[in-house]
Design a protein around this motif. Structure first.
Motif, PDB file in Angstrom:
ATOM      1  N   ARG A 239       1.836   6.959  -6.650  1.00 30.07           N
ATOM      2  CA  ARG A 239       0.765   7.911  -6.972  1.00 30.07           C
ATOM      3  C   ARG A 239       1.219   9.350  -6.706  1.00 30.07           C
ATOM      4  O   ARG A 239       1.040  10.233  -7.541  1.00 30.07           O
ATOM      5  N   ILE A 240       1.845   9.585  -5.555  1.00 28.48           N
ATOM      6  CA  ILE A 240       2.228  10.951  -5.197  1.00 28.48           C
ATOM      7  C   ILE A 240       3.397  11.427  -6.056  1.00 28.48           C
ATOM      8  O   ILE A 240       3.522  12.628  -6.348  1.00 28.48           O
ATOM      9  N   LYS A 241       4.254  10.525  -6.493  1.00 30.92           N
ATOM     10  CA  LYS A 241       5.351  10.924  -7.376  1.00 30.92           C
ATOM     11  C   LYS A 241       4.806  11.392  -8.735  1.00 30.92           C
ATOM     12  O   LYS A 241       5.331  12.338  -9.325  1.00 30.92           O
ATOM     13  N   ARG A 242       3.786  10.738  -9.204  1.00 30.62           N
ATOM     14  CA  ARG A 242       3.181  11.161 -10.469  1.00 30.62           C
ATOM     15  C   ARG A 242       2.594  12.564 -10.324  1.00 30.62           C
ATOM     16  O   ARG A 242       2.758  13.421 -11.196  1.00 30.62           O
ATOM     17  N   ILE A 243       1.909  12.773  -9.212  1.00 29.59           N
ATOM     18  CA  ILE A 243       1.330  14.096  -8.952  1.00 29.59           C
ATOM     19  C   ILE A 243       2.432  15.145  -8.867  1.00 29.59           C
ATOM     20  O   ILE A 243       2.322  16.251  -9.412  1.00 29.59           O
ATOM     21  N   ALA A 244       3.522  14.813  -8.181  1.00 32.45           N
ATOM     22  CA  ALA A 244       4.633  15.764  -8.030  1.00 32.45           C
ATOM     23  C   ALA A 244       5.250  16.104  -9.373  1.00 32.45           C
ATOM     24  O   ALA A 244       5.607  17.263  -9.633  1.00 32.45           O
TER      25      ALA A 244
ATOM     26  N   ALA B 225       0.837  -1.201   0.000  1.00 29.28           N
ATOM     27  CA  ALA B 225       0.000   0.000   0.000  1.00 29.28           C
ATOM     28  C   ALA B 225       0.872   1.252   0.000  1.00 29.28           C
ATOM     29  O   ALA B 225       0.567   2.229  -0.688  1.00 29.28           O
ATOM     30  N   TYR B 226       1.950   1.226   0.784  1.00 29.01           N
ATOM     31  CA  TYR B 226       2.840   2.382   0.828  1.00 29.01           C
ATOM     32  C   TYR B 226       3.484   2.611  -0.534  1.00 29.01           C
ATOM     33  O   TYR B 226       3.560   3.750  -1.014  1.00 29.01           O
ATOM     34  N   ASP B 227       3.949   1.550  -1.172  1.00 23.97           N
ATOM     35  CA  ASP B 227       4.558   1.676  -2.496  1.00 23.97           C
ATOM     36  C   ASP B 227       3.571   2.248  -3.499  1.00 23.97           C
ATOM     37  O   ASP B 227       3.929   3.093  -4.334  1.00 23.97           O
ATOM     38  N   GLU B 228       2.332   1.800  -3.420  1.00 23.35           N
ATOM     39  CA  GLU B 228       1.321   2.304  -4.351  1.00 23.35           C
ATOM     40  C   GLU B 228       1.047   3.789  -4.104  1.00 23.35           C
ATOM     41  O   GLU B 228       0.927   4.581  -5.051  1.00 23.35           O
TER      42      GLU B 228
ATOM     43  N   THR C  32       8.665  12.861  -3.576  1.00 19.49           N
ATOM     44  CA  THR C  32       7.945  12.548  -2.345  1.00 19.49           C
ATOM     45  C   THR C  32       8.090  13.725  -1.378  1.00 19.49           C
ATOM     46  O   THR C  32       8.981  14.566  -1.546  1.00 19.49           O
ATOM     47  N   PRO C  33       7.278  13.782  -0.336  1.00 19.22           N
ATOM     48  CA  PRO C  33       7.430  14.866   0.639  1.00 19.22           C
ATOM     49  C   PRO C  33       8.800  14.898   1.313  1.00 19.22           C
ATOM     50  O   PRO C  33       9.236  15.954   1.768  1.00 19.22           O
ATOM     51  N   LEU C  34       9.493  13.773   1.364  1.00 15.63           N
ATOM     52  CA  LEU C  34      10.829  13.759   1.961  1.00 15.63           C
ATOM     53  C   LEU C  34      11.848  14.456   1.071  1.00 15.63           C
ATOM     54  O   LEU C  34      12.942  14.805   1.533  1.00 15.63           O
ATOM     55  N   GLY C  35      11.500  14.664  -0.184  1.00 16.59           N
ATOM     56  CA  GLY C  35      12.366  15.370  -1.114  1.00 16.59           C
ATOM     57  C   GLY C  35      11.801  16.706  -1.521  1.00 16.59           C
ATOM     58  O   GLY C  35      12.141  17.244  -2.577  1.00 16.59           O
ATOM     59  N   ASP C  36      10.936  17.262  -0.659  1.00 16.05           N
ATOM     60  CA  ASP C  36      10.304  18.547  -0.947  1.00 16.05           C
ATOM     61  C   ASP C  36      10.603  19.519   0.186  1.00 16.05           C
ATOM     62  O   ASP C  36      10.881  19.111   1.316  1.00 16.05           O
ATOM     63  N   SER C  37      10.534  20.812  -0.102  1.00 18.48           N
ATOM     64  CA  SER C  37      10.798  21.825   0.917  1.00 18.48           C
ATOM     65  C   SER C  37       9.677  21.845   1.937  1.00 18.48           C
ATOM     66  O   SER C  37       8.536  21.499   1.635  1.00 18.48           O
TER      67      SER C  37
END
Length: 503
Positions: A18-23, A11-14, A285-290
């Motif tokens: 999904r969030i990487k595509r949005i980013a 589930a986490y991978d999915e 991902t949020p870990l790679g965002d400001s």
């Protein structure tokens, strides 16, 4: 049969996919915005507005899909490590703020914002606020509607503030504003009444803009800007746009003010330094965002003020400046230092303001925003209200709206963001105080052009943390205490008392 741990991992991978595509869609949107401000033909706005709104709509639809909510619900009942928990927390916040906002409203906001930008440029160039009025009024209506969808029980302006600063309370910022008023107004008045004469005309004269660009590039070289992941361009209002792989700086030039373009370039370098310091392996991902607008501004204000306006920096950079501009040959380091730190008591332009009066500009804008969004101020009343507050806070009234309420582009895209410039300044001073304790002679390193220890400290303690922590947590992790105005007030009191020879 899959175990609970395997299901959670799946589930986490999915969710991450999904969030990487949005980013990625969001980052493509950023490139289109950068192009609109720097390279796009004048008549490109109708198509660009449609392009941006389409991308925003796709982003909104992907984020608010039923499957996103299902994955979040599933993961919030699972045992996750700290980084995974932070990612889920940040995506949940985005999801919750988007799920009740209609897609057609997102589309209309994006199109109106895109159309408002050339209208603002025209209004500013022609000094005709009326040209911008209908766009600004419509954006207020749309942003209030959006805020009411997000949280109908909260003040719409507070919802707007949380767009850029999600975890720092507006009440905390307003308390800091009160402390700054109490500390800065008497200091500014003391400088006006008792300050010694300083070399405020050290860089008077005409400086051609092509050479100013060479100086800006030289400054970026001096600060070790990574040209393989960035570029320098011009824009009506300087900004930085990009990711950890592509962080682009913009500035603007005025032939009568070579220092303005230089400090703007260093300011935007600070933003770029933050982006470039984000984790490559967590891109998307949020870990790679400001973390937030306020934290971002802390980085730009840090490099602009705690580096670029220091005597040590001018000991380092003044010879380079003189190589490009021989007319400055007679300027000494002390004169340069005084010139870049003069207090402009008659200045109407925020981006040209000094470290002290700058925050009066921010407080003015924040008050007008709140009055406008709250319905206490009609759009056509903004110029008059602006001039009233300029007179009250700074003792100067703009001669034109172009130098007054039309000087900033920010209202074409959002409300509730100006406070973060002051949050950034306050936190920058808190960071510098910590760096002085943890890095051996940081000012001497600036003097020698050795910026690596400072940049590495900021990268380790701020940039690489991404959104692992909330804003207040990050501030305390980096400096050992909550956000406070004390360090900023101590810093400016000491610095400007020395420059102006105050008792």
């Amino acid at each position: 049969m899959a175990t609970s741990e395997q299901e959670a991992h799946s589930a986490y991978d999915e969710l991450e996919t999904r969030i990487k595509r949005i980013a990625n869609i969001g980052n493509a949107t950023g490139i289109l915005y950068w192009d609109q401000q720097t390279k796009m033909p004048e008549e490109g706005t109708p198509a660009r507005a449609k392009q941006l709104s389409a991308l925003q709509s796709i982003t909104h639809e992907l984020l608010t899909e039923e499957r996103t909510g299902e994955l979040l619900d599933e993961l919030e009942s699972e045992e996750l490590d700290d980084e995974q928990s932070a990612v889920v927390r940040e995506i949940r916040r985005q999801y919750d703020r988007a799920i009740d906002v209609p897609s057609d409203l997102v589309t209309e906001i994006t199109e109106t914002s895109s159309e408002a930008q050339p209208a603002w440029q025209e209004a500013k160039a022609e000094d005709e606020f009326e040209t911008f009025e209908p766009y600004l009024d419509r954006l207020r209506e749309l942003q209030i509607e959006r805020a009411e969808h997000i949280d109908p029980d909260k003040d719409p302006y507070e919802v707007m503030f949380e767009d850029g600063e999600p975890y720092l309370q507006l009440s905390t910022v307003e308390r800091i504003f009160d402390e700054l008023r109490d500390g800065l107004v008497p200091l500014i008045e003391d400088i006006q009444e008792n300050g010694a004469d300083i070399a405020d005309d050290a860089f008077s004269g005409t400086y051609d803009t092509d050479t100013q660009e060479e100086v800006a590039r030289a400054a970026l070289d001096t600060l070790d800007y990574d040209w393989s992941r960035g570029r320098l361009d011009t824009a009506p209002h300087p900004f930085m746009s990009g990711t950890q792989f592509d962080a682009r700086v913009t500035t603007r030039y005025n032939e009568n003010d070579p220092i303005g373009s230089l400090t703007a370039t260093i300011h935007e370098f600070g933003h770029a330094s933050y982006q470039l310091g984000l984790r490559d392996d967590e891109y998307g991902t949020p870990l790679g965002d400001s973390r937030s607008s306020g934290i971002h501004e802390s980085q730009s204000r840090f490099w602009e003020n705690h580096v670029g306006r220091t005597r040590a920096f001018w000991e380092l950079f003044l010879p380079t400046f003189k190589e490009h501009f021989p007319q400055a040959e007679g300027v000494t380091v002390d004169e340069a230092y005084e010139a870049v730190n003069q207090v402009f008591t008659d200045n109407t332009i925020r981006v040209e303001a000094d470290e002290l009066t700058y925050h009066m500009h921010i407080i003015l804008r924040s008050e007008i925003e709140q009055e406008f969004v709250g319905g206490e101020l009609d759009v056509e009343e903004i110029p008059t209200r602006w001039n009233e507050l300029m007179d009250d806070y700074l003792g100067v009234v703009p001669e034109t709206d172009s130098e007054g309420c039309l000087q900033d582009i920010h209202w074409t895209s959002r409300f509730g963001g100006f406070q973060n410039y002051t949050v950034g300044s306050v936190f920058a001073a808190q960071l510098w105080a910590t760096i002085e304790e943890e890095i051996d002679e940081p000012m001497e390193r600036i003097r020698e052009g050795d910026f690596a220890p400072i940049r590495e400290w900021l990268t380790e303690n701020i940039h690489e943390q991404g959104c692992l922590y909330t804003t207040d947590e990050l501030i305390e992790e980096a400096t050992g205490e909550p956000l406070t105005a004390d360090y900023f007030l101590e810093y400016v009191e000491e610095k400007y008392s020395d420059i102006y020879d105050l008792d």
